[in-house]
Design a protein around this motif. Structure first.
Motif, PDB file in Angstrom:
ATOM      1  N   ASP A   1      26.554  45.156  69.185  1.00  0.00           N
ATOM      2  CA  ASP A   1      25.800  46.368  69.515  1.00  0.00           C
ATOM      3  C   ASP A   1      26.372  47.626  68.874  1.00  0.00           C
ATOM      4  O   ASP A   1      25.841  48.707  69.088  1.00  0.00           O
ATOM      5  CB  ASP A   1      25.636  46.562  71.020  1.00  0.00           C
ATOM      6  N   GLU A   2      27.438  47.516  68.076  1.00  0.00           N
ATOM      7  CA  GLU A   2      27.908  48.667  67.320  1.00  0.00           C
ATOM      8  C   GLU A   2      27.163  48.698  65.984  1.00  0.00           C
ATOM      9  O   GLU A   2      26.705  47.669  65.486  1.00  0.00           O
ATOM     10  CB  GLU A   2      29.411  48.597  67.073  1.00  0.00           C
TER      11      GLU A   2
ATOM     12  N   THR B   1      23.087  47.189  62.615  1.00  0.00           N
ATOM     13  CA  THR B   1      23.709  46.891  63.900  1.00  0.00           C
ATOM     14  C   THR B   1      24.170  45.440  63.934  1.00  0.00           C
ATOM     15  O   THR B   1      23.427  44.535  63.535  1.00  0.00           O
ATOM     16  CB  THR B   1      22.704  47.126  65.053  1.00  0.00           C
ATOM     17  N   LEU B   2      25.394  45.233  64.416  1.00  0.00           N
ATOM     18  CA  LEU B   2      25.867  43.879  64.635  1.00  0.00           C
ATOM     19  C   LEU B   2      25.233  43.373  65.929  1.00  0.00           C
ATOM     20  O   LEU B   2      25.492  43.913  67.005  1.00  0.00           O
ATOM     21  CB  LEU B   2      27.394  43.825  64.750  1.00  0.00           C
ATOM     22  N   VAL B   3      24.371  42.376  65.800  1.00  0.00           N
ATOM     23  CA  VAL B   3      23.687  41.824  66.970  1.00  0.00           C
ATOM     24  C   VAL B   3      24.526  40.735  67.612  1.00  0.00           C
ATOM     25  O   VAL B   3      24.738  40.722  68.821  1.00  0.00           O
ATOM     26  CB  VAL B   3      22.288  41.281  66.576  1.00  0.00           C
ATOM     27  N   GLU B   4      25.035  39.826  66.768  1.00  0.00           N
ATOM     28  CA  GLU B   4      25.794  38.692  67.300  1.00  0.00           C
ATOM     29  C   GLU B   4      26.716  38.150  66.222  1.00  0.00           C
ATOM     30  O   GLU B   4      26.399  38.207  65.033  1.00  0.00           O
ATOM     31  CB  GLU B   4      24.823  37.594  67.748  1.00  0.00           C
ATOM     32  N   SER B   5      27.838  37.612  66.629  1.00  0.00           N
ATOM     33  CA  SER B   5      28.771  36.962  65.719  1.00  0.00           C
ATOM     34  C   SER B   5      29.261  35.688  66.393  1.00  0.00           C
ATOM     35  O   SER B   5      29.815  35.736  67.482  1.00  0.00           O
ATOM     36  CB  SER B   5      29.953  37.893  65.418  1.00  0.00           C
ATOM     37  N   GLU B   6      29.024  34.563  65.710  1.00  0.00           N
ATOM     38  CA  GLU B   6      29.403  33.288  66.310  1.00  0.00           C
ATOM     39  C   GLU B   6      29.617  32.239  65.228  1.00  0.00           C
ATOM     40  O   GLU B   6      28.816  32.148  64.293  1.00  0.00           O
ATOM     41  CB  GLU B   6      28.289  32.822  67.266  1.00  0.00           C
TER      42      GLU B   6
ATOM     43  N   GLN C   1      24.737  38.035  62.879  1.00  0.00           N
ATOM     44  CA  GLN C   1      23.333  38.419  62.924  1.00  0.00           C
ATOM     45  C   GLN C   1      23.302  39.939  62.901  1.00  0.00           C
ATOM     46  O   GLN C   1      23.926  40.598  63.744  1.00  0.00           O
ATOM     47  CB  GLN C   1      22.711  37.881  64.207  1.00  0.00           C
ATOM     48  N   LEU C   2      22.615  40.498  61.907  1.00  0.00           N
ATOM     49  CA  LEU C   2      22.542  41.938  61.750  1.00  0.00           C
ATOM     50  C   LEU C   2      21.117  42.412  61.982  1.00  0.00           C
ATOM     51  O   LEU C   2      20.167  41.746  61.584  1.00  0.00           O
ATOM     52  CB  LEU C   2      22.959  42.347  60.328  1.00  0.00           C
ATOM     53  N   GLY C   3      20.980  43.569  62.588  1.00  0.00           N
ATOM     54  CA  GLY C   3      19.685  44.222  62.728  1.00  0.00           C
ATOM     55  C   GLY C   3      19.673  45.437  61.818  1.00  0.00           C
ATOM     56  O   GLY C   3      20.631  46.213  61.802  1.00  0.00           O
ATOM     57  N   VAL C   4      18.617  45.584  61.033  1.00  0.00           N
ATOM     58  CA  VAL C   4      18.508  46.710  60.111  1.00  0.00           C
ATOM     59  C   VAL C   4      17.331  47.571  60.538  1.00  0.00           C
ATOM     60  O   VAL C   4      16.209  47.085  60.667  1.00  0.00           O
ATOM     61  CB  VAL C   4      18.306  46.223  58.658  1.00  0.00           C
ATOM     62  N   ASN C   5      17.610  48.840  60.766  1.00  0.00           N
ATOM     63  CA  ASN C   5      16.564  49.801  61.101  1.00  0.00           C
ATOM     64  C   ASN C   5      16.449  50.733  59.904  1.00  0.00           C
ATOM     65  O   ASN C   5      17.406  51.425  59.557  1.00  0.00           O
ATOM     66  CB  ASN C   5      16.949  50.576  62.366  1.00  0.00           C
ATOM     67  N   ALA C   6      15.277  50.719  59.256  1.00  0.00           N
ATOM     68  CA  ALA C   6      15.072  51.518  58.046  1.00  0.00           C
ATOM     69  C   ALA C   6      13.683  52.145  58.099  1.00  0.00           C
ATOM     70  O   ALA C   6      12.802  51.669  58.821  1.00  0.00           O
ATOM     71  CB  ALA C   6      15.206  50.633  56.814  1.00  0.00           C
TER      72      ALA C   6
END
Length: 72
Positions: free
Chosen positions: A14-15, A26-31, A36-41
């Motif tokens: 979430d950072e 945004t870092l959504v998840e790491s496993e 998993q990254l979220g990109v807001n553009a």
């Protein structure tokens, strides 16, 4: 990336990092070694994984990258 400056970030879920005024990643998840990254553009900005982008450019269809993409 010869000659490029690479910034490395350590993020918790979430950072996010900001790129200019309109882009956040945004870092959504790491496993298990995957993230998993979220990109807001801004709408109309094309966001692709680098390997997909390179395949499009190498195929000679680079105009697809610059066309406005409508997201449903």
């Amino acid at each position: 990336m010869q000659g490029a400056i690479v910034l490395l970030f350590t993020l918790k879920p979430d950072e996010a990092i900001a790129i200019g005024d309109g882009i956040t990643v945004t870092l959504v998840e790491s496993e298990d070694g995957q993230v998993q990254l979220g990109v807001n553009a801004p709408s109309g900005m094309v966001v692709l994984k680098e390997d997909v982008y390179r395949r499009i450019i190498e195929s000679g269809k680079g105009e697809l990258v610059t066309q406005k993409i409508k997201v449903a």
